[in-house]
Write an enzyme that holds these catalytic residues in place. Structure first.
Site, mmCIF file in Angstrom:
data_model
loop_
_atom_site.group_PDB
_atom_site.id
_atom_site.type_symbol
_atom_site.label_atom_id
_atom_site.label_comp_id
_atom_site.label_asym_id
_atom_site.label_seq_id
_atom_site.Cartn_x
_atom_site.Cartn_y
_atom_site.Cartn_z
ATOM 1 N N GLY A 195 -24.249 -130.642 -9.888
ATOM 2 C CA GLY A 195 -23.478 -129.977 -10.925
ATOM 3 C C GLY A 195 -22.284 -130.797 -11.375
ATOM 4 N N THR A 196 -22.517 -132.091 -11.649
ATOM 5 C CA THR A 196 -21.437 -132.998 -12.034
ATOM 6 C C THR A 196 -21.857 -133.878 -13.201
ATOM 7 O OG1 THR A 196 -22.209 -134.615 -10.403
ATOM 8 C CG2 THR A 196 -20.419 -133.160 -9.731
ATOM 9 N N VAL A 257 -26.095 -136.966 -15.440
ATOM 10 C CA VAL A 257 -25.879 -135.525 -15.420
ATOM 11 C C VAL A 257 -26.600 -134.947 -14.205
ATOM 12 C CG1 VAL A 257 -26.107 -133.351 -16.673
ATOM 13 C CG2 VAL A 257 -25.806 -135.497 -17.949
ATOM 14 N N GLU A 258 -25.835 -134.448 -13.262
ATOM 15 C CA GLU A 258 -26.407 -133.807 -12.070
ATOM 16 C C GLU A 258 -26.547 -132.313 -12.367
ATOM 17 O OE1 GLU A 258 -27.275 -134.768 -8.945
ATOM 18 O OE2 GLU A 258 -26.697 -136.893 -8.879
ATOM 19 N N THR A 259 -27.730 -131.911 -12.816
ATOM 20 C CA THR A 259 -27.954 -130.515 -13.165
ATOM 21 C C THR A 259 -28.112 -129.660 -11.913
ATOM 22 O OG1 THR A 259 -29.324 -129.049 -14.554
ATOM 23 C CG2 THR A 259 -30.471 -130.749 -13.305
#
Length: 308
Positions: A195-196, A257-259
């Site tokens: 999330g990052t 993008v760390e989903t």
């Protein structure tokens, strides 16, 4: 155990290929085979031409690590939103030619899918030779390998094994050729599950400030979960990651993008039944909606910038 049952709603490699081909046709795009994986699978991108001529090119890539299926779902979700007439993507298409690579590591995807039917997931990050493709790019400026945990290993069998030399793997070498040929202005590389937003590592103040603004734009456009930016001009290090290579070699504004967030993963399963369900949400839909929104805003902002 049937992988189709164990990994629902994530499709088989064959099912995903059919889905991507169908969406490519719906958006008036073309499937481009830009290379071949270690095990001979085609490396495929969807090229969606702009509605205007001579437009800059942007790239959304995903699933560089085999187990991160949600990353590919977001990339495919971008195509689906365009096919469904999303006004933000219709506008973006007038500004740029869009390229989407749903799986940078198709061997890793296929091996994860097959292994899940036996309750085993031995291949988490690497390609068929066990190389972490996101440690296999040249380090800008010939930077020395970092000693930090997770920054890359020279030992075969380690999770972050960087390979015998930079671009040793057909997957990274082929993508590097695509970078050279298409000269993308902006790129986003999807992973899970921190999330990052992790921009390319830069040490000059102007580029650092630009990435701060690009990440803020992405974050503000996310309707459900807003990812925080993870960056430092001082404490970051080069590890052979794709976004660093894109920025420093190919002059592309590039962000990892760390989903799917750590908190959401732990809320989903305090003790996950498998490693797969630690990295991937049971319901991909909210994360696709969340991140496609951010991605549209990010690309629109990057297209207003000069190249780095």
């Amino acid at each position: 155990m049937n992988p189709a049952d164990e990994l629902a709603p994530y499709p088989s490699p064959e099912g995903r290929a059919t889905e991507v081909a169908t969406l490519a046709a719906r958006v008036g795009g073309e499937l481009v085979e830009y290379g071949t994986s270690v095990e001979g699978r085609p490396l495929l991108a969807v090229r969606v031409p702009s509605t205007l001529s001579d437009r800059p090119r942007i790239l959304c890539g995903a699933n560089i690590h085999g187990v991160e299926f949600i990353a590919g779902r977001v990339a495919i979700g971008l195509l689906r939103a365009l096919a469904d007439g999303d006004s933000r993507l219709v506008s973006l298409r007038a500004q740029a030619e869009l390229w989407v690579v749903p799986s940078i590591n198709p061997d890793g995807y296929a091996r994860t899918y097959a292994a899940s039917g036996h309750g085993l997931l031995p291949h988490l990050r690497g390609n068929a030779r066990g190389v972490d493709l996101n440690r296999n790019y040249p380090r800008p400026g010939g930077a020395a390998p970092s000693w930090l945990p997770g920054a890359g290993s020279d030992r075969p069998g380690d999770a972050t094994y960087r390979g015998p030399h930079p671009l040793s793997e057909p997957e990274t070498a082929a993508l590097d050729r695509l970078f050279h040929a298409q000269k993308f202005v902006a790129g986003a590389n999807f992973h899970s599950f921190m999330g990052t937003l992790i921009p390319a590592r830069v040490t000059d103040r102007p580029a650092y400030a630009t990435y701060r603004q690009l990440c803020r734009t992405f974050r503000r456009a996310q309707p459900h979960h807003r990812y925080f930016r993870l960056a430092s001009r001082i404490f970051d290090t080069f590890t052979g990651e794709q976004e660093d290579h894109q920025h420093h070699v190919h002059r592309t504004w590039a962000v990892c993008v760390e989903t799917f967030t750590l908190l959401a993963s732990w809320r989903q399963h305090w003790r996950a039944p498998s490693v797969f369900w630690r990295f991937n949400p049971r319901d991909p839909a909210p994360w696709i909606e969340n991140d496609v929104s951010g991605l549209c805003a990010y690309f629109a902002a990057a297209l207003r910038l000069d190249r780095p």
